[in-house]
Design an enzyme around this catalytic site. Structure first.
Site, PDB file in Angstrom:
ATOM      1  N   ASP A  25      45.289 -42.382 -74.364  1.00 11.57           N
ATOM      2  CA  ASP A  25      44.745 -42.013 -73.070  1.00 11.57           C
ATOM      3  C   ASP A  25      44.638 -43.300 -72.261  1.00 11.57           C
ATOM      4  O   ASP A  25      43.860 -44.200 -72.608  1.00 11.57           O
ATOM      5  CB  ASP A  25      43.367 -41.363 -73.234  1.00 11.57           C
ATOM      6  CG  ASP A  25      42.795 -40.864 -71.912  1.00 11.57           C
ATOM      7  OD1 ASP A  25      43.266 -41.298 -70.842  1.00 11.57           O
ATOM      8  OD2 ASP A  25      41.855 -40.050 -71.956  1.00 11.57           O
TER       9      ASP A  25
ATOM     10  N   ASN B  56      55.068 -44.516 -65.411  1.00  6.74           N
ATOM     11  CA  ASN B  56      55.094 -43.250 -64.694  1.00  6.74           C
ATOM     12  C   ASN B  56      53.735 -42.567 -64.662  1.00  6.74           C
ATOM     13  O   ASN B  56      53.477 -41.747 -63.783  1.00  6.74           O
ATOM     14  CB  ASN B  56      56.123 -42.330 -65.369  1.00  6.74           C
ATOM     15  CG  ASN B  56      56.016 -40.900 -64.900  1.00  6.74           C
ATOM     16  OD1 ASN B  56      56.396 -40.557 -63.789  1.00  6.74           O
ATOM     17  ND2 ASN B  56      55.473 -40.039 -65.771  1.00  6.74           N
TER      18      ASN B  56
ATOM     19  N   TYR C 224      44.055 -42.392 -54.972  1.00  2.00           N
ATOM     20  CA  TYR C 224      45.482 -42.253 -55.316  1.00  2.00           C
ATOM     21  C   TYR C 224      46.336 -43.158 -54.421  1.00  2.00           C
ATOM     22  O   TYR C 224      47.222 -43.871 -54.911  1.00  2.00           O
ATOM     23  CB  TYR C 224      45.917 -40.797 -55.169  1.00  2.00           C
ATOM     24  CG  TYR C 224      47.345 -40.565 -55.587  1.00  2.00           C
ATOM     25  CD1 TYR C 224      47.676 -40.378 -56.930  1.00  2.00           C
ATOM     26  CD2 TYR C 224      48.379 -40.537 -54.649  1.00  2.00           C
ATOM     27  CE1 TYR C 224      48.991 -40.173 -57.323  1.00  2.00           C
ATOM     28  CE2 TYR C 224      49.695 -40.326 -55.035  1.00  2.00           C
ATOM     29  CZ  TYR C 224      49.995 -40.146 -56.370  1.00  2.00           C
ATOM     30  OH  TYR C 224      51.307 -39.955 -56.755  1.00  2.00           O
TER      31      TYR C 224
ATOM     32  N   ALA D 201      45.412 -45.817 -52.828  1.00  2.00           N
ATOM     33  CA  ALA D 201      45.125 -47.211 -53.153  1.00  2.00           C
ATOM     34  C   ALA D 201      45.841 -47.630 -54.425  1.00  2.00           C
ATOM     35  O   ALA D 201      46.370 -48.747 -54.524  1.00  2.00           O
ATOM     36  CB  ALA D 201      43.621 -47.421 -53.290  1.00  2.00           C
ATOM     37  N   ALA D 202      45.878 -46.750 -55.440  1.00  2.00           N
ATOM     38  CA  ALA D 202      46.564 -47.079 -56.687  1.00  2.00           C
ATOM     39  C   ALA D 202      48.047 -47.309 -56.442  1.00  2.00           C
ATOM     40  O   ALA D 202      48.641 -48.266 -56.971  1.00  2.00           O
ATOM     41  CB  ALA D 202      46.356 -45.968 -57.706  1.00  2.00           C
ATOM     42  N   LYS D 203      48.667 -46.459 -55.644  1.00  3.49           N
ATOM     43  CA  LYS D 203      50.105 -46.605 -55.390  1.00  3.49           C
ATOM     44  C   LYS D 203      50.397 -47.817 -54.499  1.00  3.49           C
ATOM     45  O   LYS D 203      51.398 -48.516 -54.695  1.00  3.49           O
ATOM     46  CB  LYS D 203      50.662 -45.330 -54.764  1.00  3.49           C
ATOM     47  CG  LYS D 203      50.635 -44.132 -55.703  1.00  3.49           C
ATOM     48  CD  LYS D 203      51.372 -44.405 -57.012  1.00  3.49           C
ATOM     49  CE  LYS D 203      51.426 -43.192 -57.909  1.00  3.49           C
ATOM     50  NZ  LYS D 203      52.107 -43.459 -59.202  1.00  3.49           N
TER      51      LYS D 203
ATOM     52  N   ILE E  67      58.013 -33.811 -55.407  1.00  2.00           N
ATOM     53  CA  ILE E  67      58.426 -33.110 -56.622  1.00  2.00           C
ATOM     54  C   ILE E  67      57.493 -31.939 -56.899  1.00  2.00           C
ATOM     55  O   ILE E  67      56.278 -32.021 -56.679  1.00  2.00           O
ATOM     56  CB  ILE E  67      58.421 -34.082 -57.825  1.00  2.00           C
ATOM     57  CG1 ILE E  67      59.184 -35.359 -57.471  1.00  2.00           C
ATOM     58  CG2 ILE E  67      59.040 -33.431 -59.057  1.00  2.00           C
ATOM     59  CD1 ILE E  67      58.925 -36.497 -58.434  1.00  2.00           C
TER      60      ILE E  67
END
Length: 251
Positions: free
Chosen positions: A59, A89, A156, A158-160, A191
């Site tokens: 995890d 990924n 999300y 910010a992470a990318k 996707i």
């Protein structure tokens, strides 16, 4: 005898990650899939095709055990492989709410899985293979949402965005080495995965972009995970991979 190419793939059990794993399980490839649970169907596919597959159950909210196992696995000097590729990924989308309403743990999970784990695994991969002379690549699965803001998805996005920037920085580091790795943070397009379903089912009052995501599906503008995986892996195989450290598969 041709040596196999080593691939390490996180988030290998769902969505596009699962589709990439299916397409990578073939002779000439040694795939290490990292996800929370092993996938018996993928193991059966690998056995039927005579392909080499390892499945590590981790995890990535706590990346430490995966990092240590990767370091140990790569302590071979590169001799058994024709090349090595890390594909970061794994990611997760938190609750679709404004940041002021986001739970602290939900935000932390999104950042740990989507950014911290990718940085730590990339560091471990580059450090353990720094003396290798075989080709090395790092593919970080980014998103258009790391390059443009969206309401109710602060963690999300910010992470990318962080993934894009750390890829740029590490690419500069590797460019100084005679056999440095090539890196790219690649946006894979839109996707049809669980993330899209999550966004479509969000409360419209908290998520002003919900209608746009509903329209993407209604207008059949979503890529299947299999098609997206094929496009991403084709980009990864390009001879100019890494020439642009931040890219979009649609360009």
């Amino acid at each position: 005898m041709t040596l196999p190419h080593l691939y390490i793939l996180t988030g290998a059990s769902r969505g596009m990650g699962r589709a990439m794993a299916e397409q990578l399980v073939q002779p000439g490839v040694h795939l290490v899939g990292i996800s929370r649970h092993a996938d018996p169907a993928l193991a059966a596919q690998a056995a039927a095709q005579g392909a080499a597959l390892e499945q590590w159950a981790h995890d990535l909210q706590d990346a430490g055990p995966a990092v240590r196992q990767l370091q140990q696995r790569l302590a071979t000097g590169g001799a058994p492989w024709s090349g090595a590729t890390l594909i970061n990924n794994a990611g997760m989308i938190p609750a679709v709410v404004p940041l002021r309403d986001a739970g602290d743990e939900d935000t932390a999970r999104a950042l740990r899985v989507g950014l911290e784990a990718a940085i730590r695994l990339t560091s471990a991969f580059l450090g353990a293979t720094r003396g290798w002379t075989v080709p090395r690549r790092v593919l970080n699965i980014s998103s258009g949402l790391g390059r443009r803001p969206m309401a109710s998805q602060s963690a999300y996005c910010a992470a990318k965005a962080g993934m894009d920037m750390f890829t740029r920085c590490a690419a500069l580091d590797e460019a100084r080495l005679p056999h440095g790795a090539r890196l790219c943070a690649l946006a894979p397009g839109v996707i049809d995965t669980g993330m899209q379903q999550h966004l479509r089912s969000a409360d419209a009052g908290a998520f002003p972009d919900r209608s746009r995501f509903t329209a993407l599906r209604a207008e059949h503008r979503l890529l299947s995970p299999q098609d997206a995986a094929a496009r991403v892996l084709a980009y990864l195989a390009r001879p100019d991979f890494g020439a642009e450290p931040v890219a979009d598969v649609r360009d």
